[in-house]
Enzyme design. Structure first.
Site, PDB file in Angstrom:
ATOM      1  N   CYS A   1      -7.193  -2.778  33.917  1.00 13.52           N
ATOM      2  CA  CYS A   1      -8.487  -4.095  33.385  1.00 13.52           C
ATOM      3  C   CYS A   1      -9.258  -4.460  32.389  1.00 13.52           C
ATOM      4  CB  CYS A   1      -9.513  -3.547  34.903  1.00 13.52           C
ATOM      5  SG  CYS A   1     -10.384  -4.604  35.049  1.00 13.52           S
TER       6      CYS A   1
ATOM      7  N   CYS B   1     -12.338  -5.180  32.617  1.00 15.40           N
ATOM      8  CA  CYS B   1     -13.522  -4.503  31.950  1.00 15.40           C
ATOM      9  C   CYS B   1     -13.253  -4.339  31.048  1.00 15.40           C
ATOM     10  CB  CYS B   1     -13.056  -3.141  33.065  1.00 15.40           C
ATOM     11  SG  CYS B   1     -12.725  -3.813  35.417  1.00 15.40           S
ATOM     12  N   ASP B   2     -12.190  -3.675  30.185  1.00 15.54           N
ATOM     13  CA  ASP B   2     -12.177  -2.660  29.210  1.00 15.54           C
ATOM     14  C   ASP B   2     -11.544  -3.405  27.871  1.00 15.54           C
ATOM     15  OD1 ASP B   2     -12.891  -0.828  31.029  1.00 15.54           O
ATOM     16  OD2 ASP B   2     -11.083  -0.209  30.875  1.00 15.54           O
TER      17      ASP B   2
END
Length: 311
Positions: free
Chosen positions: A134, A137-138
């Site tokens: 992701c 996300c990261d």
């Protein structure tokens, strides 16, 4: 056989949020957490983009917090898995992996989706230590660093473009001699100066002591001019797709070609009255914890409304 007003299948932000709302509405829900209690976030070390955690939060801790909140309001949370359902008529039936039968007036499906991986041992070894599925996300953790994205479709190109705004350099590892992405996405990637496309490359493995420090690649594998290549990277992002965990529902509910459950007019409703969907099992676009939680809330509210209309 056990009866309930609301059966929630799956955990994670969508399932737990649905449980919180359903419990507070006195639906006395039963929730089955599935094979991966807490969902994909339990594979993430730190979550920084979920509102309410200004200093970030460990993914496992966040899911434990949500679970505790659902239990506080009376949700019957079970760590088993629903393996079969019968949605032919209401009340709907489901069976868990222990053979127990549940009869439910409403069902909320929040089984999520699983990221596709290459199948390398190193992906597991460095999970949470440089390997991610992701970028949204990261990606923030890799500001001004060098990363690689695996894939050649629209998702991979989108991830590469997103990361190029944060990172010093982005390698796009593509196993074919061309990109499968739309022409617009291809053009954007090719025009971005800090994205380097490695066509006809396959990943053999990753290396590093305390996290990912590089990747072993092979160029033109199986050809006469096959070449081994190492690249230095700090992060390795998978963008080769997701598989929604919806197989047991396909006999009863409509899905798209990938398997994502279809919703009616953007609502959590399905074609079967009283069956609702939430989270990544019905979301191929956003796939974020906050959007999953939102749809969990919506599904529980719709379940409550449905039951009131049936009364």
């Amino acid at each position: 056989m056990q009866q309930t007003k609301c059966l929630i299948i799956g955990s994670g932000p969508a399932g737990y949020t649905a449980a919180i709302y359903a419990s507070r509405a006195n639906l006395e829900p039963i929730e089955y957490c599935g094979m991966q209690p807490g969902g994909q976030l339990t594979q993430t070390t730190e979550v920084e983009n979920f509102p309410g955690y200004p200093n970030g939060v460990d993914g496992n801790q966040m899911m434990m917090d949500l679970r505790e909140q659902a239990e506080r309001f009376g949700t019957d949370i079970r760590d088993g898995e629903i393996v079969r359902v019968d949605f032919s008529k209401a009340p709907y039936k489901a069976w868990d992996d222990g053979g127990r039968e549940i009869e439910a007036d409403t069902v909320i499906i929040a089984t999520g989706a699983s990221a596709k991986y290459l199948g390398l041992d190193d992906e597991r070894k460095y999970n949470g230590m440089g390997v991610s599925a992701c970028a949204t996300c990261d990606g923030f953790f890799y500001r001004k660093k060098t990363v690689a994205v695996v894939g050649g479709g629209d998702t991979a190109c989108e991830d590469a473009l997103y990361l190029s705004g944060l990172c010093k350099k982005v390698y796009l590892i593509v196993r074919k001699p061309f990109l499968r992405a739309s022409k617009v996405m291809q053009q954007r990637v090719m025009e971005r100066e800090n994205i380097e496309i490695l066509f006809e490359h396959n990943t053999l493995g990753l290396f590093g002591d305390d996290g990912v420090e590089g990747a072993h690649l092979v160029k033109r594998r199986g050809e006469a001019d096959e070449q081994l290549v190492d690249i230095a990277i700090d992060g390795f992002f998978l963008a080769i797709g997701h598989k929604p965990n919806t197989d047991i529902f396909k006999e009863w509910l409509d899905t798209d070609e990938t398997g994502y459950l279809k919703k009616i007019n953007g609502t959590p409703k399905t074609a079967i009255p009283g069956i609702f969907v939430a989270g990544d099992c019905a979301d191929s676009v956003y796939r974020q914890a906050i959007s999953a939680a939102g749809t969990g809330c919506q599904a529980a509210i719709e379940a409550e409304r449905f039951l009131l209309e049936q009364a």
